[in-house]
Design a protein around this motif. Structure first.
Motif, PDB file in Angstrom:
ATOM      1  N   ARG A  23       0.837  -1.202   0.000  1.00  0.00           N
ATOM      2  CA  ARG A  23       0.000   0.000   0.000  1.00  0.00           C
ATOM      3  C   ARG A  23       0.875   1.256   0.000  1.00  0.00           C
ATOM      4  NH1 ARG A  23      -5.256   1.782   1.419  1.00  0.00           N
ATOM      5  NH2 ARG A  23      -5.225   3.859   2.372  1.00  0.00           N
ATOM      6  N   ALA A  24       1.922   1.243   0.824  1.00  0.00           N
ATOM      7  CA  ALA A  24       2.828   2.391   0.883  1.00  0.00           C
ATOM      8  C   ALA A  24       3.524   2.607  -0.451  1.00  0.00           C
ATOM      9  CB  ALA A  24       3.864   2.188   1.989  1.00  0.00           C
ATOM     10  N   GLU A  25       3.900   1.525  -1.127  1.00  0.00           N
ATOM     11  CA  GLU A  25       4.561   1.642  -2.429  1.00  0.00           C
ATOM     12  C   GLU A  25       3.613   2.223  -3.477  1.00  0.00           C
ATOM     13  OE1 GLU A  25       8.040   0.402  -3.301  1.00  0.00           O
ATOM     14  OE2 GLU A  25       7.887   1.086  -1.230  1.00  0.00           O
ATOM     15  N   ILE A  26       2.346   1.853  -3.411  1.00  0.00           N
ATOM     16  CA  ILE A  26       1.362   2.384  -4.357  1.00  0.00           C
ATOM     17  C   ILE A  26       1.069   3.851  -4.073  1.00  0.00           C
ATOM     18  CG2 ILE A  26      -1.051   2.237  -5.103  1.00  0.00           C
ATOM     19  CD1 ILE A  26      -0.851  -0.810  -4.620  1.00  0.00           C
ATOM     20  N   LEU A  27       0.855   4.186  -2.799  1.00  0.00           N
ATOM     21  CA  LEU A  27       0.514   5.557  -2.432  1.00  0.00           C
ATOM     22  C   LEU A  27       1.662   6.526  -2.683  1.00  0.00           C
ATOM     23  CD1 LEU A  27      -1.576   5.108   0.840  1.00  0.00           C
ATOM     24  CD2 LEU A  27      -2.378   5.406  -1.505  1.00  0.00           C
ATOM     25  N   SER A  28       2.891   6.027  -2.634  1.00  0.00           N
ATOM     26  CA  SER A  28       4.054   6.876  -2.891  1.00  0.00           C
ATOM     27  C   SER A  28       4.365   6.980  -4.377  1.00  0.00           C
ATOM     28  CB  SER A  28       5.280   6.331  -2.159  1.00  0.00           C
ATOM     29  OG  SER A  28       5.657   5.080  -2.716  1.00  0.00           O
ATOM     30  N   LEU A  29       3.588   6.258  -5.195  1.00  0.00           N
ATOM     31  CA  LEU A  29       3.764   6.221  -6.655  1.00  0.00           C
ATOM     32  C   LEU A  29       5.031   5.506  -7.079  1.00  0.00           C
ATOM     33  CD1 LEU A  29       2.530   9.808  -7.645  1.00  0.00           C
ATOM     34  CD2 LEU A  29       1.246   7.664  -7.750  1.00  0.00           C
ATOM     35  N   ARG A  30       5.653   4.760  -6.153  1.00  0.00           N
ATOM     36  CA  ARG A  30       6.779   3.910  -6.577  1.00  0.00           C
ATOM     37  C   ARG A  30       6.250   2.766  -7.437  1.00  0.00           C
ATOM     38  NH1 ARG A  30       9.066   5.857  -1.591  1.00  0.00           N
ATOM     39  NH2 ARG A  30       7.853   4.385  -0.322  1.00  0.00           N
ATOM     40  N   PHE A  31       5.022   2.313  -7.132  1.00  0.00           N
ATOM     41  CA  PHE A  31       4.273   1.477  -8.062  1.00  0.00           C
ATOM     42  C   PHE A  31       3.340   2.426  -8.807  1.00  0.00           C
ATOM     43  CE2 PHE A  31       4.847  -2.522  -5.358  1.00  0.00           C
ATOM     44  CZ  PHE A  31       5.690  -3.115  -6.299  1.00  0.00           C
ATOM     45  N   LYS A  32       3.559   2.581 -10.096  1.00  0.00           N
ATOM     46  CA  LYS A  32       2.817   3.556 -10.884  1.00  0.00           C
ATOM     47  C   LYS A  32       1.411   3.046 -11.226  1.00  0.00           C
ATOM     48  CE  LYS A  32       6.364   6.407 -11.390  1.00  0.00           C
ATOM     49  NZ  LYS A  32       7.349   5.704 -10.555  1.00  0.00           N
ATOM     50  N   PRO A  33       0.444   3.959 -11.386  1.00  0.00           N
ATOM     51  CA  PRO A  33      -0.884   3.545 -11.844  1.00  0.00           C
ATOM     52  C   PRO A  33      -0.785   2.774 -13.158  1.00  0.00           C
ATOM     53  CG  PRO A  33      -0.932   5.815 -11.081  1.00  0.00           C
ATOM     54  CD  PRO A  33       0.513   5.410 -11.103  1.00  0.00           C
ATOM     55  N   GLY A  34      -1.421   1.619 -13.209  1.00  0.00           N
ATOM     56  CA  GLY A  34      -1.388   0.785 -14.399  1.00  0.00           C
ATOM     57  C   GLY A  34      -0.261  -0.231 -14.421  1.00  0.00           C
ATOM     58  N   GLU A  35       0.668  -0.147 -13.470  1.00  0.00           N
ATOM     59  CA  GLU A  35       1.816  -1.059 -13.447  1.00  0.00           C
ATOM     60  C   GLU A  35       1.390  -2.462 -13.013  1.00  0.00           C
ATOM     61  OE1 GLU A  35       6.206  -1.398 -11.232  1.00  0.00           O
ATOM     62  OE2 GLU A  35       5.133   0.518 -11.325  1.00  0.00           O
ATOM     63  N   GLU A  36       1.964  -3.473 -13.665  1.00  0.00           N
ATOM     64  CA  GLU A  36       1.636  -4.851 -13.324  1.00  0.00           C
ATOM     65  C   GLU A  36       2.239  -5.217 -11.969  1.00  0.00           C
ATOM     66  OE1 GLU A  36       2.133  -9.423 -15.058  1.00  0.00           O
ATOM     67  OE2 GLU A  36       3.021  -7.733 -16.132  1.00  0.00           O
ATOM     68  N   MET A  37       1.477  -5.999 -11.209  1.00  0.00           N
ATOM     69  CA  MET A  37       1.950  -6.509  -9.927  1.00  0.00           C
ATOM     70  C   MET A  37       1.936  -8.034 -10.024  1.00  0.00           C
ATOM     71  SD  MET A  37       0.211  -3.905  -7.155  1.00  0.00           S
ATOM     72  CE  MET A  37       1.470  -4.260  -5.919  1.00  0.00           C
ATOM     73  N   ASN A  38       3.049  -8.584 -10.400  1.00  0.00           N
ATOM     74  CA  ASN A  38       3.160 -10.024 -10.629  1.00  0.00           C
ATOM     75  C   ASN A  38       3.250 -10.772  -9.301  1.00  0.00           C
ATOM     76  OD1 ASN A  38       5.060 -12.555 -11.032  1.00  0.00           O
ATOM     77  ND2 ASN A  38       4.047 -12.169 -12.995  1.00  0.00           N
ATOM     78  N   LEU A  39       2.318 -11.679  -9.092  1.00  0.00           N
ATOM     79  CA  LEU A  39       2.239 -12.402  -7.820  1.00  0.00           C
ATOM     80  C   LEU A  39       3.517 -13.176  -7.531  1.00  0.00           C
ATOM     81  CD1 LEU A  39       0.607 -13.336  -5.350  1.00  0.00           C
ATOM     82  CD2 LEU A  39      -0.395 -15.125  -6.795  1.00  0.00           C
ATOM     83  N   GLN A  40       4.008 -13.894  -8.515  1.00  0.00           N
ATOM     84  CA  GLN A  40       5.205 -14.711  -8.312  1.00  0.00           C
ATOM     85  C   GLN A  40       6.424 -13.837  -8.038  1.00  0.00           C
ATOM     86  OE1 GLN A  40       5.354 -18.139  -8.115  1.00  0.00           O
ATOM     87  NE2 GLN A  40       7.424 -17.691  -7.388  1.00  0.00           N
TER      88      GLN A  40
END
Length: 237
Positions: A18-35
């Motif tokens: 959640r922190a990575e998403i809210l800080s935009l380190r994970f960008k909107p639309g970026e894939e989050m691969n489970l493995q």
């Protein structure tokens, strides 16, 4: 005896992602691969999957069965709902706070303003936003309603991300600092009309900034052919 709070693996992963998403380190639309996430976090897939399900409930990730998971695009309709929630609750809170606040609250607010000024010098937008949130949380703490602030934070992921994006706009950080200084002065001297005017201005500023952000980062937003409450026309369905 002090209570020992045990944090589950799923909860820790949830908070981390959640922190990575809210800080935009994970960008909107970026894939989050489970493995890949499981490998990077050195955990099994199960707690990661649980964390992603919770993030989906927060409207921060989109899960596509058999296709994968991506960070949710910023939904302007949800931004407006979250902004409305915060504005409504904070304006009510400040009406109580102005009469219940003590000098220690004003001093803490002033320290957060100093922290924001330092973050602005360092171009550290994440720290600036953390100090910004701390400034406003003092209002709820001062009236004994920290749970309300936690609800605002939990439900405000889209609003949080667009606020962070707005910091890249010219003069936004300096204007926030100036508004916070004015707010502290109005609170300290019990100027109700002034603080309500400042609250409205401060919590509505994204209305003017969204059009520019959409033009600069079109790939970050869920595209809709509607006129939203943020007064930003989104075209190209």
């Amino acid at each position: 005896m002090a209570t020992i709070v045990r944090v589950t693996a799923s909860e820790e992963i949830y908070q981390t992602l959640r922190a990575e998403i809210l800080s935009l380190r994970f960008k909107p639309g970026e894939e989050m691969n489970l493995q890949l996430l499981s490998s990077q976090l050195q955990v099994s897939r199960s707690p990661v999957r649980d964390a992603l399900m919770r993030l989906s409930s927060d409207n921060l990730v989109d899960i596509f069965p058999q296709k994968g998971t991506r960070v949710s695009l910023i939904n302007l309709r949800q931004v407006e709902e979250e902004r409305f929630l915060r504005k409504s609750l904070e304006e009510s809170a400040v009406k109580k706070f102005i009469y219940q606040a003590r000098e220690e609250h004003y001093e803490r607010m002033e320290r957060t303003i100093s922290e924001q000024a330092e973050s602005m010098k360092q171009n550290d937008f994440v720290s600036f936003l953390e100090a910004d949130d701390l400034f406003h949380s003092i209002i709820f703490e001062g009236i004994g309603m920290t749970r309300i602030w936690k609800i605002i934070k939990a439900q405000g992921g889209n609003h949080h991300r667009i606020r962070l994006l707005s910091f890249y706009e010219k003069n936004v950080l300096a204007n926030i600092i100036d508004q916070h200084k004015e707010m502290v002065e109005a609170l300290r001297y019990k100027q109700m009309d002034s603080i309500l005017r400042l609250e409205d201005k401060h919590l509505s500023k994204l209305l003017q900034e969204t059009e520019s952000m959409f033009q600069r980062y079109p790939g970050y937003f869920k595209q809709e052919s509607v006129q939203t409450g943020l007064q930003a026309r989104i075209v190209n369905l």
